[in-house]
Design a protein around this motif. Structure first.
Motif, PDB file in Angstrom:
ATOM      1  N   ALA A 162      -3.717   1.771  -5.574  1.00 21.58           N
ATOM      2  CA  ALA A 162      -3.475   1.996  -4.190  1.00 21.58           C
ATOM      3  C   ALA A 162      -2.004   1.808  -3.912  1.00 21.58           C
ATOM      4  CB  ALA A 162      -4.057   0.591  -3.204  1.00 21.58           C
ATOM      5  N   LEU A 163      -1.268   1.204  -4.894  1.00 26.07           N
ATOM      6  CA  LEU A 163       0.128   0.996  -4.811  1.00 26.07           C
ATOM      7  C   LEU A 163       1.102   2.396  -4.883  1.00 26.07           C
ATOM      8  CD1 LEU A 163      -0.740  -1.673  -5.248  1.00 26.07           C
ATOM      9  CD2 LEU A 163       1.383  -2.212  -6.749  1.00 26.07           C
ATOM     10  N   VAL A 164       0.398   3.437  -5.268  1.00 31.49           N
ATOM     11  CA  VAL A 164       0.837   4.661  -5.602  1.00 31.49           C
ATOM     12  C   VAL A 164       0.069   5.820  -4.495  1.00 31.49           C
ATOM     13  CG1 VAL A 164       1.849   6.627  -6.999  1.00 31.49           C
ATOM     14  CG2 VAL A 164       1.654   4.069  -7.940  1.00 31.49           C
ATOM     15  N   ASP A 165       1.062   6.536  -4.093  1.00 26.08           N
ATOM     16  CA  ASP A 165       0.389   7.928  -3.479  1.00 26.08           C
ATOM     17  C   ASP A 165      -0.414   8.731  -4.461  1.00 26.08           C
ATOM     18  OD1 ASP A 165      -0.187  10.323  -2.299  1.00 26.08           O
ATOM     19  OD2 ASP A 165       1.504  10.030  -0.710  1.00 26.08           O
ATOM     20  N   PRO A 166      -1.426   9.022  -4.306  1.00 28.80           N
ATOM     21  CA  PRO A 166      -2.183   9.533  -5.447  1.00 28.80           C
ATOM     22  C   PRO A 166      -1.605  11.164  -5.550  1.00 28.80           C
ATOM     23  CG  PRO A 166      -3.793   8.961  -3.955  1.00 28.80           C
ATOM     24  CD  PRO A 166      -2.634   8.208  -3.632  1.00 28.80           C
ATOM     25  N   GLU A 167      -1.948  11.730  -4.343  1.00 23.18           N
ATOM     26  CA  GLU A 167      -1.436  13.082  -4.037  1.00 23.18           C
ATOM     27  C   GLU A 167      -0.131  13.557  -4.671  1.00 23.18           C
ATOM     28  OE1 GLU A 167      -2.534  14.965  -0.316  1.00 23.18           O
ATOM     29  OE2 GLU A 167      -4.529  14.150  -0.652  1.00 23.18           O
ATOM     30  N   ALA A 168       0.920  12.589  -4.165  1.00 23.52           N
ATOM     31  CA  ALA A 168       2.196  12.847  -4.619  1.00 23.52           C
ATOM     32  C   ALA A 168       2.346  12.697  -6.000  1.00 23.52           C
ATOM     33  CB  ALA A 168       3.285  11.624  -3.976  1.00 23.52           C
ATOM     34  N   LEU A 169       1.918  11.679  -6.567  1.00 22.91           N
ATOM     35  CA  LEU A 169       2.008  11.378  -8.104  1.00 22.91           C
ATOM     36  C   LEU A 169       1.327  12.492  -8.872  1.00 22.91           C
ATOM     37  CD1 LEU A 169       2.557   9.586 -10.304  1.00 22.91           C
ATOM     38  CD2 LEU A 169       0.119   8.454 -10.248  1.00 22.91           C
TER      39      LEU A 169
ATOM     40  N   HIS B 133       0.946  -1.247   0.023  1.00 21.48           N
ATOM     41  CA  HIS B 133       0.126  -0.061   0.042  1.00 21.48           C
ATOM     42  C   HIS B 133       0.962   1.288  -0.158  1.00 21.48           C
ATOM     43  CE1 HIS B 133      -3.788   2.322   0.580  1.00 21.48           C
ATOM     44  NE2 HIS B 133      -3.141   2.763   1.524  1.00 21.48           N
ATOM     45  N   ARG B 134       0.589   2.268  -0.960  1.00 23.55           N
ATOM     46  CA  ARG B 134       1.659   3.144  -1.344  1.00 23.55           C
ATOM     47  C   ARG B 134       2.947   3.102  -1.147  1.00 23.55           C
ATOM     48  NH1 ARG B 134      -3.288   4.610  -1.454  1.00 23.55           N
ATOM     49  NH2 ARG B 134      -4.375   6.565  -0.648  1.00 23.55           N
TER      50      ARG B 134
END
Length: 337
Positions: free
Chosen positions: A250-257, A226-227
């Motif tokens: 869910a594997l990627v932090d959406p805000e950071a991406l 997760h993240r």
């Protein structure tokens, strides 16, 4: 085989999927192996007709949008001995009650892995040619790119970082072999000897992110992943690098991406996002360095027949008293999608 000896099977999925999974020739083959009514496709296990069908069912053939097989459903199916899933992950479908009953589970996940790997290969080749950037520039200028604009374009010697030697990841590794790439892998369950057999360089996640031109996610969606690509790890990808995600948002932090992509520092091919779908105002819909598709990498259209073939073959094996070829084991669920 006499009809009386055929196992009784029931479909449980959204009926819209059935004609694509089992076109007429394949449905006819399946009906030679089991007593099954193609007009009865359960989406709800509580109506009287569903309860009556479950009471006699020895096999459930499940698919997308099948209700969860909870303890009450299993109690209504005392003869059930196998669940054959015409899809990928069974994580959301089954629970402890099923394993406690000793019911066998099979999944067509290997059939779904191929189109995802094919999609990913296509995107690796296109992003290596910088096709999406050149498309946007061509739309604006109507001119061929200059040598300066293509200086960093090309697939010769690209470093491709694969995160996860999952079924999709391994199919992708097979597809990448004919090309002039250097392929790197991060997977905590793969050792150096296995990586050598796969023909890849095994690295830590951080080193893979630093060294890769194109990073492709193929890890399962489990608590440990997760993240996994948070703000600090996304920052490790080199300027101009590409992130491809066909696994789970869910594997990627959406805000950071989103923040990284808004700067233009990275490019991304996103077939999955979090949330899914994105809100209407998400900048990812319009950023020129983002190629966004609506979760189409997996089996669609005529590709779904491949899943139906796997389920039909599994039913034939079951009827013949042979072990399932695509069995899902309880112990595997902790580290697979």
């Amino acid at each position: 085989m006499p009809s009386a000896q055929l196992p009784r099977a029931v479909f449980a999925m959204d009926p819209v999927h059935l004609p694509l999974l089992l076109p007429p020739p394949l449905m006819a083959r399946l009906k030679q192996t089991a007593e099954i009514d193609p007009s009865l496709v359960l989406q709800d296990f509580t109506p009287p007709r569903a309860i009556a069908a479950l009471a006699d069912a020895e096999v459930l053939i499940t698919g997308w949008d099948c209700p969860r097989l909870d303890a009450d459903t299993l109690a209504a199916a005392p003869r059930l001995r196998a669940v054959l899933h015409a899809g990928g992950s069974v994580r959301s479908l089954i629970g402890e009650a099923l394993w406690e009953r000793g019911i066998s589970v099979s999944s067509a996940v290997t059939g779904n892995a191929l189109p995802v790997a094919e999609y990913t290969l296509a995107m690796i080749l296109l992003t290596g040619k910088d096709a999406f950037t050149h498309r946007e520039r061509f739309r604006a200028t109507h001119a061929r790119p200059s040598p300066a604009e293509t200086a960093t374009t090309g697939n010769l010697g690209r470093r491709i970082g694969i995160i996860g030697a999952s079924r999709v990841g391994r199919r992708l590794l097979d597809l990448l072999r004919p090309f002039d790439f250097e392929v790197l892998l991060y997977d905590p369950y793969v050792n150096a000897a296995e990586a050598a057999a796969l023909g890849v360089g095994l690295l830590s996640l951080e080193d893979l992110l630093r060294r890769s031109d194109i990073v492709s996610l193929h890890a399962p969606d489990i608590p440990e992943t997760h993240r996994m690509l948070d703000r600090a790890r996304l920052a490790l990808i080199r300027d101009g690098g590409v992130l491809i995600n066909t696994s789970r948002g869910a594997l990627v932090d959406p805000e950071a991406l989103t923040d990284e992509l808004a700067t233009g520092r990275l490019h991304a091919v996103l077939d999955v996002t979090e949330p899914e779908p994105l809100s209407a105002g998400s900048p990812l819909y319009t950023l020129p360095n983002v190629f966004l598709t609506p979760h189409i990498a997996g089996s669609l259209g005529n590709e779904m027949e491949r899943l139906g073939r796997i389920v039909t073959e599994e039913l034939e094996r079951l009827a013949a008293g042979l072990p399932l070829a695509h069995e899902v084991r309880h112990a595997d669920l902790a580290r697979v999608a």
